[in-house]
Write an enzyme that holds these catalytic residues in place. Structure first.
Site, PDB file in Angstrom:
ATOM      1  N   LYS A   1      12.940   5.116   1.750  1.00 53.52           N
ATOM      2  CA  LYS A   1      12.227   4.606   0.799  1.00 53.52           C
ATOM      3  C   LYS A   1      11.859   5.805  -0.327  1.00 53.52           C
ATOM      4  O   LYS A   1      11.864   5.818  -1.373  1.00 53.52           O
ATOM      5  CB  LYS A   1      10.943   4.012   0.986  1.00 53.52           C
ATOM      6  CG  LYS A   1       9.945   3.538   0.269  1.00 53.52           C
ATOM      7  CD  LYS A   1      10.629   2.462  -1.141  1.00 53.52           C
ATOM      8  CE  LYS A   1       9.663   2.073  -2.034  1.00 53.52           C
ATOM      9  NZ  LYS A   1       8.487   1.814  -1.471  1.00 53.52           N
TER      10      LYS A   1
ATOM     11  N   THR B   1       4.580   2.937   1.967  1.00 63.49           N
ATOM     12  CA  THR B   1       5.485   4.089   1.471  1.00 63.49           C
ATOM     13  C   THR B   1       4.778   5.375   2.155  1.00 63.49           C
ATOM     14  O   THR B   1       3.741   5.685   1.597  1.00 63.49           O
ATOM     15  CB  THR B   1       5.805   4.247  -0.062  1.00 63.49           C
ATOM     16  OG1 THR B   1       6.436   3.243  -0.422  1.00 63.49           O
ATOM     17  CG2 THR B   1       6.689   5.500   0.076  1.00 63.49           C
TER      18      THR B   1
ATOM     19  N   LYS C   1       2.480  10.309  -5.995  1.00 63.00           N
ATOM     20  CA  LYS C   1       2.387  10.432  -4.544  1.00 63.00           C
ATOM     21  C   LYS C   1       3.635  10.393  -4.014  1.00 63.00           C
ATOM     22  O   LYS C   1       3.952  11.121  -2.825  1.00 63.00           O
ATOM     23  CB  LYS C   1       1.417   9.268  -4.092  1.00 63.00           C
ATOM     24  CG  LYS C   1       1.065   9.170  -2.702  1.00 63.00           C
ATOM     25  CD  LYS C   1       2.009   8.180  -1.738  1.00 63.00           C
ATOM     26  CE  LYS C   1       1.863   6.808  -2.208  1.00 63.00           C
ATOM     27  NZ  LYS C   1       2.619   5.917  -1.577  1.00 63.00           N
TER      28      LYS C   1
END
Length: 286
Positions: free
Chosen positions: A163, A87, A233
């Site tokens: 994503k 990701t 994150k």
């Protein structure tokens, strides 16, 4: 197919294992070499080839593997394919795409949906964005690792965006559940009763069932599958994309602050559903 796999964390080991089991010739690389020992014992080599799959944790690691001295851009032959399955930010994916194109190589962003047990079963959802011929070339690898490949078009950044949106919506769902369960608890409503009411009706989706159960059981400290640090994150990736493209994401800001609070209170390694613990603390019930 000759394949190299870079990044052998929990997800990477499971995904590489599926490629090896499907009969492909596999080479492995990890900064901590010992993480690849089991795969090597099962027949993998430690050498790269003309199709490279990377599964690294963040943008910094992807840049180091791809753009650094001795990285993939410098080391791969013209026509080689790099498939990044972690990701990553839209900005980083764009930069990696441009670097590979300048070197005559092809790049695919193919982030995955699913935790390590799903990867071990070869049942990941894979979102693939990149040149159609390159995606077709590596489709057998996707078939080995996943239950379904979702086409995202010719731009790698489109898959990265899919994503990022997916994980942002999961964070938003956890936050909404946390607030709802805190309100219910302060009204004397048992958590398991509220969970059944919600998930037997309009909120019957897996996200609400899975994370609702974790919140009711307060199991966010048990065997985390997706930590608060990793969740932060990914929420920051959504905020960064929103800022770059002038898309306000106010809910993402709330999720970021909740995760920051969890980390500040010593729960960086807990499952990111620990957001509910921070909501309960703010509500005076934890």
């Amino acid at each position: 197919m000759k394949v190299a796999f870079v990044g052998l964390g929990k997800m990477g080991v499971a995904m590489a294992g599926q490629i090896l089991a499907a009969g492909h010739e596999l080479g492995v690389y990890n900064r901590t070499a010992a993480k690849g020992d089991d795969l090597v014992a099962r027949g993998a080599a430690r050498l790269a080839s003309d199709v490279v799959v990377s599964m690294v944790e963040n943008d910094k690691a992807l840049a180091a593997v791809t753009l650094g001295e001795g990285g993939l851009v410098a080391g791969l032959a013209r026509g080689a394919v790099h498939v990044a399955m972690g990701t990553h930010s839209i900005a980083q994916v764009k930069a990696i795409t441009e670097a590979h194109e300048a070197a005559g190589q092809q790049f695919i962003s193919a982030p995955v949906m699913g935790r390590p047990p799903v990867a071990e079963a070869g049942q990941l959802g894979i979102v693939a964005g990149g040149p159609a011929d390159a995606v077709a070339r590596v489709q057998p690898l996707f078939d080995a690792m996943g239950r379904r490949t979702y086409p995202a078009g010719p731009l790698p950044m489109s898959a990265a965006a899919a994503k990022i949106v997916n994980n942002f919506l999961l964070a938003a769902a956890i936050e909404a559940l946390a607030e709802g369960f805190a309100l219910g608890e302060k009204c004397g409503l048992p958590g398991d009763a509220l969970l059944e009411i919600l998930t037997d009706g309009l909120f019957a989706a897996p996200a609400y069932k899975i994370y609702g159960k974790m919140i009711v059981d307060k199991s966010y400290f048990d065997a985390p599958g997706f930590t608060a640090t990793t969740g932060l994150k990914d929420v920051n990736l959504a905020l960064g994309a929103g800022e770059a493209l002038a898309v306000p994401l106010p809910t993402a800001g709330i999720c970021r602050d909740r995760l920051l609070s969890a980390i500040a209170n010593g729960h960086a390694g807990a499952d990111w559903s620990v957001m509910a613990h921070e909501q309960a603390r703010a509500s005076g019930i934890a």
